[in-house]
Design a protein around this motif. Structure first.
Motif, mmCIF file in Angstrom:
data_model
loop_
_atom_site.group_PDB
_atom_site.id
_atom_site.type_symbol
_atom_site.label_atom_id
_atom_site.label_comp_id
_atom_site.label_asym_id
_atom_site.label_seq_id
_atom_site.Cartn_x
_atom_site.Cartn_y
_atom_site.Cartn_z
ATOM 1 N N ARG A 157 1.343 3.918 1.792
ATOM 2 C CA ARG A 157 0.547 2.683 1.770
ATOM 3 C C ARG A 157 1.424 1.464 2.047
ATOM 4 O O ARG A 157 1.043 0.569 2.805
ATOM 5 C CB ARG A 157 -0.173 2.532 0.432
ATOM 6 C CG ARG A 157 -1.415 3.395 0.292
ATOM 7 C CD ARG A 157 -2.232 3.024 -0.931
ATOM 8 N NE ARG A 157 -1.462 3.094 -2.168
ATOM 9 C CZ ARG A 157 -1.292 4.188 -2.901
ATOM 10 N NH1 ARG A 157 -1.856 5.311 -2.516
ATOM 11 N NH2 ARG A 157 -0.591 4.158 -4.011
ATOM 12 N N ASP A 158 2.615 1.434 1.444
ATOM 13 C CA ASP A 158 3.528 0.312 1.677
ATOM 14 C C ASP A 158 3.992 0.268 3.126
ATOM 15 O O ASP A 158 4.088 -0.803 3.729
ATOM 16 C CB ASP A 158 4.740 0.401 0.741
ATOM 17 C CG ASP A 158 4.404 0.080 -0.704
ATOM 18 O OD1 ASP A 158 3.330 -0.520 -0.942
ATOM 19 O OD2 ASP A 158 5.202 0.425 -1.584
ATOM 20 N N ALA A 159 4.283 1.424 3.706
ATOM 21 C CA ALA A 159 4.721 1.490 5.101
ATOM 22 C C ALA A 159 3.618 0.980 6.026
ATOM 23 O O ALA A 159 3.890 0.216 6.959
ATOM 24 C CB ALA A 159 5.106 2.919 5.469
ATOM 25 N N VAL A 160 2.389 1.365 5.766
ATOM 26 C CA VAL A 160 1.258 0.918 6.586
ATOM 27 C C VAL A 160 1.064 -0.587 6.421
ATOM 28 O O VAL A 160 0.859 -1.305 7.409
ATOM 29 C CB VAL A 160 -0.029 1.686 6.219
ATOM 30 C CG1 VAL A 160 -1.253 1.054 6.859
ATOM 31 C CG2 VAL A 160 0.112 3.144 6.622
ATOM 32 N N ARG A 161 1.158 -1.078 5.201
ATOM 33 C CA ARG A 161 1.007 -2.515 4.961
ATOM 34 C C ARG A 161 2.064 -3.294 5.741
ATOM 35 O O ARG A 161 1.767 -4.288 6.399
ATOM 36 C CB ARG A 161 1.126 -2.823 3.465
ATOM 37 C CG ARG A 161 0.957 -4.307 3.137
ATOM 38 C CD ARG A 161 1.153 -4.584 1.649
ATOM 39 N NE ARG A 161 2.368 -4.005 1.112
ATOM 40 C CZ ARG A 161 3.599 -4.503 1.287
ATOM 41 N NH1 ARG A 161 3.774 -5.586 1.998
ATOM 42 N NH2 ARG A 161 4.652 -3.919 0.735
ATOM 43 N N ILE A 162 3.303 -2.825 5.691
ATOM 44 C CA ILE A 162 4.377 -3.483 6.434
ATOM 45 C C ILE A 162 4.103 -3.432 7.931
ATOM 46 O O ILE A 162 4.264 -4.423 8.641
ATOM 47 C CB ILE A 162 5.737 -2.831 6.094
ATOM 48 C CG1 ILE A 162 6.105 -3.131 4.647
ATOM 49 C CG2 ILE A 162 6.829 -3.319 7.042
ATOM 50 C CD1 ILE A 162 7.259 -2.295 4.119
ATOM 51 N N ALA A 163 3.677 -2.281 8.412
ATOM 52 C CA ALA A 163 3.412 -2.121 9.850
ATOM 53 C C ALA A 163 2.300 -3.050 10.319
ATOM 54 O O ALA A 163 2.350 -3.559 11.441
ATOM 55 C CB ALA A 163 3.060 -0.668 10.153
ATOM 56 N N LEU A 164 1.315 -3.282 9.476
ATOM 57 C CA LEU A 164 0.167 -4.083 9.885
ATOM 58 C C LEU A 164 0.347 -5.577 9.668
ATOM 59 O O LEU A 164 -0.290 -6.379 10.340
ATOM 60 C CB LEU A 164 -1.094 -3.620 9.146
ATOM 61 C CG LEU A 164 -1.576 -2.211 9.470
ATOM 62 C CD1 LEU A 164 -2.780 -1.853 8.606
ATOM 63 C CD2 LEU A 164 -1.902 -2.074 10.944
ATOM 64 N N THR A 165 1.211 -5.983 8.741
ATOM 65 C CA THR A 165 1.278 -7.401 8.388
ATOM 66 C C THR A 165 2.627 -8.066 8.626
ATOM 67 O O THR A 165 2.712 -9.285 8.563
ATOM 68 C CB THR A 165 0.913 -7.603 6.903
ATOM 69 O OG1 THR A 165 1.857 -6.921 6.083
ATOM 70 C CG2 THR A 165 -0.491 -7.127 6.611
ATOM 71 N N SER A 166 3.658 -7.319 8.913
ATOM 72 C CA SER A 166 4.994 -7.918 9.002
ATOM 73 C C SER A 166 5.264 -8.632 10.312
ATOM 74 O O SER A 166 6.167 -9.460 10.393
ATOM 75 C CB SER A 166 6.066 -6.845 8.805
ATOM 76 O OG SER A 166 6.073 -5.965 9.908
ATOM 77 N N GLY A 167 4.511 -8.299 11.354
ATOM 78 C CA GLY A 167 4.801 -8.869 12.657
ATOM 79 C C GLY A 167 5.835 -8.064 13.424
ATOM 80 O O GLY A 167 6.138 -8.367 14.565
ATOM 81 N N LEU A 168 6.381 -7.039 12.810
ATOM 82 C CA LEU A 168 7.324 -6.148 13.481
ATOM 83 C C LEU A 168 6.549 -5.093 14.260
ATOM 84 O O LEU A 168 5.397 -4.789 13.936
ATOM 85 C CB LEU A 168 8.222 -5.451 12.462
ATOM 86 C CG LEU A 168 9.107 -6.337 11.594
ATOM 87 C CD1 LEU A 168 9.787 -5.496 10.519
ATOM 88 C CD2 LEU A 168 10.142 -7.046 12.447
ATOM 89 N N THR A 169 7.194 -4.525 15.260
ATOM 90 C CA THR A 169 6.551 -3.431 15.969
ATOM 91 C C THR A 169 6.563 -2.195 15.069
ATOM 92 O O THR A 169 7.380 -2.095 14.151
ATOM 93 C CB THR A 169 7.280 -3.101 17.278
ATOM 94 O OG1 THR A 169 8.589 -2.616 16.971
ATOM 95 C CG2 THR A 169 7.367 -4.307 18.190
ATOM 96 N N ARG A 170 5.684 -1.275 15.370
ATOM 97 C CA ARG A 170 5.667 -0.042 14.576
ATOM 98 C C ARG A 170 6.967 0.727 14.756
ATOM 99 O O ARG A 170 7.454 1.360 13.829
ATOM 100 C CB ARG A 170 4.477 0.827 14.954
ATOM 101 C CG ARG A 170 3.178 0.228 14.465
ATOM 102 C CD ARG A 170 2.027 1.157 14.704
ATOM 103 N NE ARG A 170 0.778 0.480 14.371
ATOM 104 C CZ ARG A 170 -0.398 0.995 14.578
ATOM 105 N NH1 ARG A 170 -0.519 2.189 15.119
ATOM 106 N NH2 ARG A 170 -1.482 0.326 14.261
ATOM 107 N N ARG A 171 7.540 0.658 15.934
ATOM 108 C CA ARG A 171 8.824 1.317 16.187
ATOM 109 C C ARG A 171 9.911 0.745 15.268
ATOM 110 O O ARG A 171 10.708 1.471 14.698
ATOM 111 C CB ARG A 171 9.222 1.159 17.651
ATOM 112 C CG ARG A 171 10.476 1.911 18.021
ATOM 113 C CD ARG A 171 10.790 1.826 19.506
ATOM 114 N NE ARG A 171 9.722 2.289 20.378
ATOM 115 C CZ ARG A 171 9.454 3.569 20.632
ATOM 116 N NH1 ARG A 171 10.182 4.507 20.092
ATOM 117 N NH2 ARG A 171 8.466 3.891 21.436
#
Length: 91
Positions: free
Chosen positions: A11-25
């Motif tokens: 859940r934390d990884a998905v939250r970071i991927a969706l909201t951080s502005g970083l690429t998923r890579r």
């Protein structure tokens, strides 16, 4: 043998991927997981969250605006450097 991650980590990884502005890579690399893994988690947890979270549109818009903001900042930095360069050429 693959490491098994906790649901909280996912859940934390998905939250970071969706909201951080970083690429998923970038997120996958930072968390030391595969890109396909983070994509799979995002898909699975996003589908689950879409039924539970009416603010999903706001999260997507926030992600888009962060990306746009980052691009505009980079463009501004390039223009500032070009201004300094060309101002020095006139002398």
């Amino acid at each position: 043998m693959a490491d098994r991650q906790s649901d909280e980590f996912k859940r934390d990884a998905v939250r970071i991927a969706l909201t951080s502005g970083l690429t998923r890579r970038q997120v996958a690399s930072d968390l030391r997981i595969g890109l396909s893994t983070i994509n799979k988690w995002v898909k699975a947890l996003s589908e689950e969250a879409s039924a539970d979270d009416p603010d999903q549109d706001l999260l997507r818009e926030n992600e888009r605006l962060r990306r746009e903001n980052r691009i505009l900042q980079e463009e501004r930095e390039v223009l500032e450097k070009a201004t300094v360069f060309f101002a020095g050429q006139k002398r």
